[in-house]
Motif scaffolding. Structure first.
Motif, PDB file in Angstrom:
ATOM      1  N   TYR A  47     -25.756   7.676 -32.368  1.00 13.33           N
ATOM      2  CA  TYR A  47     -25.385   9.071 -32.128  1.00 13.33           C
ATOM      3  C   TYR A  47     -25.200   9.819 -33.444  1.00 13.33           C
ATOM      4  CZ  TYR A  47     -24.474   8.080 -27.167  1.00 13.33           C
ATOM      5  OH  TYR A  47     -24.594   7.741 -25.837  1.00 13.33           O
ATOM      6  N   GLY A  48     -24.576   9.163 -34.408  1.00 16.12           N
ATOM      7  CA  GLY A  48     -24.292   9.809 -35.677  1.00 16.12           C
ATOM      8  C   GLY A  48     -25.514  10.105 -36.511  1.00 16.12           C
ATOM      9  N   LEU A  49     -26.641   9.490 -36.141  1.00 15.18           N
ATOM     10  CA  LEU A  49     -27.901   9.762 -36.832  1.00 15.18           C
ATOM     11  C   LEU A  49     -28.882  10.517 -35.934  1.00 15.18           C
ATOM     12  CD1 LEU A  49     -28.310   6.415 -38.786  1.00 15.18           C
ATOM     13  CD2 LEU A  49     -27.850   8.672 -39.754  1.00 15.18           C
ATOM     14  N   GLY A  50     -28.358  11.104 -34.869  1.00 15.84           N
ATOM     15  CA  GLY A  50     -29.168  11.991 -34.046  1.00 15.84           C
ATOM     16  C   GLY A  50     -30.083  11.304 -33.060  1.00 15.84           C
ATOM     17  N   ILE A  51     -29.804  10.045 -32.717  1.00 15.97           N
ATOM     18  CA  ILE A  51     -30.641   9.310 -31.765  1.00 15.97           C
ATOM     19  C   ILE A  51     -29.978   9.310 -30.391  1.00 15.97           C
ATOM     20  CG2 ILE A  51     -31.561   7.029 -31.179  1.00 15.97           C
ATOM     21  CD1 ILE A  51     -31.880   6.513 -34.150  1.00 15.97           C
ATOM     22  N   ASN A  52     -30.738   9.676 -29.392  1.00 13.05           N
ATOM     23  CA  ASN A  52     -30.224   9.667 -28.016  1.00 13.05           C
ATOM     24  C   ASN A  52     -30.323   8.246 -27.474  1.00 13.05           C
ATOM     25  OD1 ASN A  52     -29.538  10.000 -25.353  1.00 13.05           O
ATOM     26  ND2 ASN A  52     -30.853  11.776 -25.016  1.00 13.05           N
ATOM     27  N   THR A  77     -35.156   7.257 -38.913  1.00 11.71           N
ATOM     28  CA  THR A  77     -34.229   8.372 -38.765  1.00 11.71           C
ATOM     29  C   THR A  77     -34.840   9.603 -39.427  1.00 11.71           C
ATOM     30  OG1 THR A  77     -33.040   8.053 -40.866  1.00 11.71           O
ATOM     31  CG2 THR A  77     -32.343   6.706 -38.980  1.00 11.71           C
ATOM     32  N   ASN A  78     -34.117  10.685 -39.422  1.00 12.11           N
ATOM     33  CA  ASN A  78     -34.585  11.901 -40.081  1.00 12.11           C
ATOM     34  C   ASN A  78     -34.444  11.849 -41.596  1.00 12.11           C
ATOM     35  OD1 ASN A  78     -35.290  13.210 -37.669  1.00 12.11           O
ATOM     36  ND2 ASN A  78     -33.168  13.847 -37.328  1.00 12.11           N
ATOM     37  N   PHE A  83     -33.521   3.528 -41.686  1.00 13.32           N
ATOM     38  CA  PHE A  83     -33.945   3.069 -40.367  1.00 13.32           C
ATOM     39  C   PHE A  83     -32.732   2.530 -39.615  1.00 13.32           C
ATOM     40  CE2 PHE A  83     -37.349   2.807 -43.363  1.00 13.32           C
ATOM     41  CZ  PHE A  83     -38.493   3.182 -42.680  1.00 13.32           C
ATOM     42  N   ILE A  84     -32.860   2.440 -38.295  1.00  8.57           N
ATOM     43  CA  ILE A  84     -31.749   1.939 -37.486  1.00  8.57           C
ATOM     44  C   ILE A  84     -32.251   1.123 -36.309  1.00  8.57           C
ATOM     45  CG2 ILE A  84     -31.639   4.074 -36.115  1.00  8.57           C
ATOM     46  CD1 ILE A  84     -28.580   3.587 -35.908  1.00  8.57           C
ATOM     47  N   GLY A 226     -25.201  14.860 -35.345  1.00  7.46           N
ATOM     48  CA  GLY A 226     -26.214  13.831 -35.562  1.00  7.46           C
ATOM     49  C   GLY A 226     -26.673  13.738 -37.003  1.00  7.46           C
ATOM     50  N   LYS A 227     -25.730  13.981 -37.930  1.00  4.88           N
ATOM     51  CA  LYS A 227     -26.094  13.981 -39.349  1.00  4.88           C
ATOM     52  C   LYS A 227     -25.073  13.198 -40.167  1.00  4.88           C
ATOM     53  CE  LYS A 227     -28.243  18.599 -39.303  1.00  4.88           C
ATOM     54  NZ  LYS A 227     -28.171  19.962 -39.885  1.00  4.88           N
TER      55      LYS A 227
END
Length: 253
Positions: A47-52, A77-78, A83-84, A226-227
């Motif tokens: 969530y903290g990296l903007g992934i649903n 990631t953006n 990567f995650i 998400g950032k």
């Protein structure tokens, strides 16, 4: 070969995910190739990296139960170089699913063998518990980074974590060592925060990072957008201190 760092503390709300995301983001900015493994069913790193994560089918859970390889659950990631491998609520079932698995403590370590050399750093964001998921993290890791909140009960329960680390060193991962202790949520206005810093430094000596993470509203806000903090507010106190912490981690290598 990449360094695998488990970010662990069985207490909740001490800044494990915040630390994982923000150190990783700054190291990626500095040109290091970084992977975050979210081994917490709360899925906050994703969530903290903007992934649903609720709509993500390939997650760490599928890796741990043997359905897919870890590469199949790795997402860009953006942020360049970051990567995650996300989790979601399904990971909460891993405690039961892995109960009778052979060598269940080594599943994550074995999964990472094929990708460890592809990254400079791999951070494992652990759940607030000392169950099979955290145990897998410690067995897979080279080092443990322990976030500690600058509050009255900071040391409460820490002896249990240190016993688990010692047990893992003796029986499952002899090379495991403590990366360092990072003090979080520091409030310079209170005598309590200052006393906690003094107590922790006396207990852990040189293992305490010089950088102390302050209480900072922007750090709390950033995950909802998400950032990481470097992209949300580059010049706030939280951003500046996490960049310094990332530089300390680099020096440890």
């Amino acid at each position: 070969m990449g360094r695998i760092i488990s970010i662990s503390n069985q207490k909740g709300g001490v800044g494990k995910t915040t630390t994982a995301i923000n150190i990783a983001a700054f190291l990626a900015e500095k040109g290091r190739r970084v992977l975050i493994i979210d081994i917490d069913p709360q899925a906050n790193s994703g969530y903290g990296l903007g992934i649903n994560v609720e709509e993500t089918e390939a997650t760490l859970y599928e890796v741990l139960i043997g359905d897919i390889k870890i590469k199949d659950a790795t997402y860009r990631t953006n942020i360049e170089n970051l990567f995650i491998v996300p989790s979601n609520i399904h990971l909460s079932g891993a405690q039961v699913d892995l109960l009778d698995a052979e060598n269940k403590e080594f599943i994550l370590r074995n999964a990472l063998r094929g990708v460890k050399n592809e990254y400079d750093f791999i951070f494992i964001d652990c759940p607030p518990s000392l169950g099979i998921l955290t145990l897998n993290s410690l067995v897979a890791a080279d080092t443990v980074l322990i976030p500690l909140q600058c509050e009255y009960y900071a040391l409460e329960g820490l002896s249990q974590l240190l016993k688990i680390i010692s047990m893992v060193q003796e029986n499952l991962n002899r090379n495991l060592r403590i990366e360092g202790v990072v003090l979080t949520m520091y409030d310079s206005r209170t005598n309590l925060s200052q006393q906690v810093v003094s107590d922790i430094r006396e207990f852990f000596k040189e293992k305490v990072f010089a950088t102390i993470i302050p209480r900072n509203v922007k750090l709390s806000e950033a995950p909802s957008f998400g950032k990481p903090i470097s992209q949300y507010d580059r010049h706030c106190a939280g951003s500046e201190t996490y960049e310094k912490l990332a530089e300390e981690v680099l020096k440890n290598v």
